[in-house]
Design an enzyme around this catalytic site. Structure first.
Site: not given
Ligand code: F6R
Length: 607
Positions: A2, A27, A74, A98-99, A479, A483, A486, A502, A602
């Site tokens: 949010c 976000r 959110w 928010n929260g 990673e 990606k 996501e 395994h 985000k």
């Molecule tokens: C993936 C991504 C998330 C963040 C995670 C931590 O692409 O962006 O997995 O890496 O939510 O976020 P931060 O780095 O802001 O603590």
């Protein structure tokens, strides 16, 4: 997650609230709303989905007023519909939040017992009811606010305004960040400095437990005990970075392309180019530490896993990595001679912040590697290592990841020198390789574009993808898979290549693409053996290797991307590029919402 914004002004606010919400939309959210007060009337417009829907409502039915608040939600409690969207209004009181209010059920039960009925399923609506009840009993707003704060448990950043008093707005924070912006004859409130950037660059961050009373000309702050308190005004640097798409189709595409420049910025900050040594202004006491625990979430955690290999190899340090969401609940005693390092792009991730608090409570030295300077984690850690990536707007982290790797490399070299593990000549050699990274990244980005588009065309038709690698290529495999999941919504898993037999090898058949990350490093031959095992079972191998690896015969791949051969210290930064580009291109072909993938946020400010 949010986002919220508020404006107390003498000028109309609705258009500016919408502009600020647009800046917060990175976000991640699934509904939005704004409210203003004019002539004793509280006007509110809300809509599920993107801000475009809210804008259409406002175009059809505009609102005005010189005080107002806006919110992108959110969903946590209750689905993403108009009724659950903020602002919530009860009588005279209008709230954005928010929260998560953790004792929400208890408070809701009390309110229901007192005859209150609820419009929404949210935890946030109870804030408006509690305030409205107190005002009805004749309490003053600030007394009502402080009394309510003493009843709340959980994480919150919220703002309240009152139909009967359009001269002021109140706000409180415990957990998610909240900043007051100072204007001329007007004041602002925002979830972050990015939202406030076009309005002002002068901000005051609320500390945990703070409550604020904001008027057009002033802000009065109270601490967690209800005592008046002063907090420093700061100049936010957000405005100095561009945060538009700059001709790219998506922020993710732009941020992938920006990486050479971002890494160059990291090196300018941490490296003395002429003497070729690492300069770290405020170092943690790595030289005497028995070890380091790195804790983070998501992509930042995976950067930490690669950082671990640098710190072990170049600084001889014993390093553990742990997800912050697990680490915060560990019951093991944490040895006082270890230091704790937290990695977070946003500097606001709730689990990472809680893990930092747990370490601080035990008196352990803490360091934070963050992108957003002035963020909560940056403010609370003992030592700060900025990654200077510039604002990362795309929800999927790209440039922050490679900048984190570059900062880890610098920290490891500096710690290695202090600990006597590497000498000046070795440091110069390593720094020499680091300095090469921006140029090589630039070349790779342009040279592999067409091949990536071809590969994306293959992936777009498959339901599952495996990524494998050894050493640093194992976190890179995770990673790459993260990606793809996501942004392209394709199921993908990253495995240590040696683990394949395994279990996961049971998944391999003719329809399963396996992306093998195999730079020509000390693991190369072993990874090739794993490739043979996959090929023997009909698996379709897409090989990411370098020129030396590609020169070896007998590599059973259906497609390959060949990168320049580089030193181990920069290989993860170079190999991250095709993984990011492949996820991006596949997502574009799939037609997903690349910059704001479904269900993601985000800045994950709730647990
Ligand atoms: C993936 C991504 C998330 C963040 C995670 C931590 O692409 O962006 O997995 O890496 O939510 O976020 P931060 O780095 O802001 O603590």
């Amino acid at each position: 997650m949010c986002g919220l914004v508020g404006i107390v002004s003498g000028e109309l606010v609705a258009r500016r609230l919408m502009d600020a919400l647009r800046r917060l939309d990175y976000r991640g959210y699934d509904s939005a709303g704004i409210a203003t007060i004019k002539g004793g009337r509280l006007e509110r417009r809300r809509a599920p989905g993107k801000l475009l829907n809210l804008q259409q409502r406002l175009d059809a039915d505009p609102i005005d007023g010189v005080i107002g608040m806006g919110h992108t939600r959110w969903a946590t409690h209750g689905v993403a519909n108009e009724t659950n969207a903020h602002p919530h209004v009860v009588g005279d009181v209008c709230v954005v939040h928010n929260g998560i209010i953790e004792n929400f059920s208890e408070l809701r039960k009390d309110l229901a017992g007192a005859g209150v009925s609820f419009e929404s399923e949210t935890d946030s609506e109870i804030l408006a009811h509690i305030m409205a009840q107190s005002l009805a009993r004749g309490e003053k707003p600030i007394a009502a606010m402080l009394a309510m704060l003493s009843r709340l448990r959980g994480a919150y950043a919220f703002a309240v305004m009152f139909r009967s008093d359009p001269s002021m707005m109140m706000a409180a924070r415990f957990g998610p960040p909240l900043a007051v912006g100072h204007g001329i004859g007007e004041m602002f409130l925002g979830s972050d400095a990015i939202a406030l950037a076009p309005l002002t660059n002068e901000v005051t961050y609320l500390a945990n437990g703070d409550c604020a009373v904001i008027t057009r000309n002033d802000v009065t702050l109270f601490d967690a005990h209800g005592q008046p308190v002063e907090r420093a005004r700061q100049l936010s640097e957000v405005g100095s970075y561009l945060s538009d798409k700059g001709g790219y189709s998506h922020f993710m595409e732009k941020e992938i392309a920006e990486q050479p420049e971002a890494i160059a910025r990291v090196l300018a900050r941490y490296v003395d180019f002429s003497a070729k040594f690492v300069k770290i202004e405020r170092e943690m006491n790595f030289s005497v530490a028995a070890g380091i625990t790195i804790s983070a979430c998501g992509t930042a955690f995976l950067a930490g896993c690669i950082g671990k290999t640098y710190l072990e190899r170049y600084a001889g340090l014993n390093v553990e990595t742990e997800f912050a969401s697990e680490f915060r609940y560990r019951e093991l005693p944490f040895p006082m001679d270890r230091v704790a390092l937290f990695v977070s792009q946003s500097g606001e991730t709730a689990d990472t912040l809680a893990a930092l608090h747990a370490c601080k409570a035990s008196g352990i030295a803490t360091g934070a590697m963050i992108n957003v300077e002035g963020s909560t984690i940056a403010r609370e850690a003992d030592a700060v290592f900025p990654i200077v990536a510039g604002p990362e707007i795309g929800v999927a982290s790209t440039k922050a990841f490679t900048c984190q790797l570059a900062v880890f490399a610098c920290i490891a070299i500096a710690a290695g020198r202090r600990r006597g593990i590497i000498d000046a000549a070795q440091e110069q050699e390593l720094v020499g390789h680091l300095i090469e990274a921006p140029r090589i990244m630039r070349e790779v980005l342009s040279e592999i574009q067409l091949q990536i588009e071809d590969l994306a065309d293959r992936l777009v038709r498959v339901p599952h993808v495996l990524y494998i690698g050894r050493g640093v290529s194992y976190p890179l495999a995770m990673e790459g898979a993260l990606k793809l999941k996501e942004v392209a919504y394709i199921h993908a898993e990253g495995y240590a290549a040696g683990e394949l037999k395994h279990g996961p090898i049971a998944l391999v058949d003719k329809s399963m693409p396996v992306i093998v990350i195999a730079p020509y490093d000390r693991f190369f031959e072993k990874t090739v053996s794993n490739m043979q095992e996959i090929a023997a079972r009909g698996g379709k191998i897409i090989l990411l290797t370098d020129e030396r690896g590609a020169a070896k015969s007998d590599l059973p791949s259906v497609a390959r991307i060949v990168l320049p051969h580089v030193h181990d210290i920069i290989a993860p930064m170079i190999f991250a590029l095709p993984l990011q580009m492949l996820a991006y291109q596949t997502a574009v072909l799939m037609g997903t919402d690349v910059d704001q993938p479904r269900n993601l946020a985000k800045s994950v400010t709730v647990e």
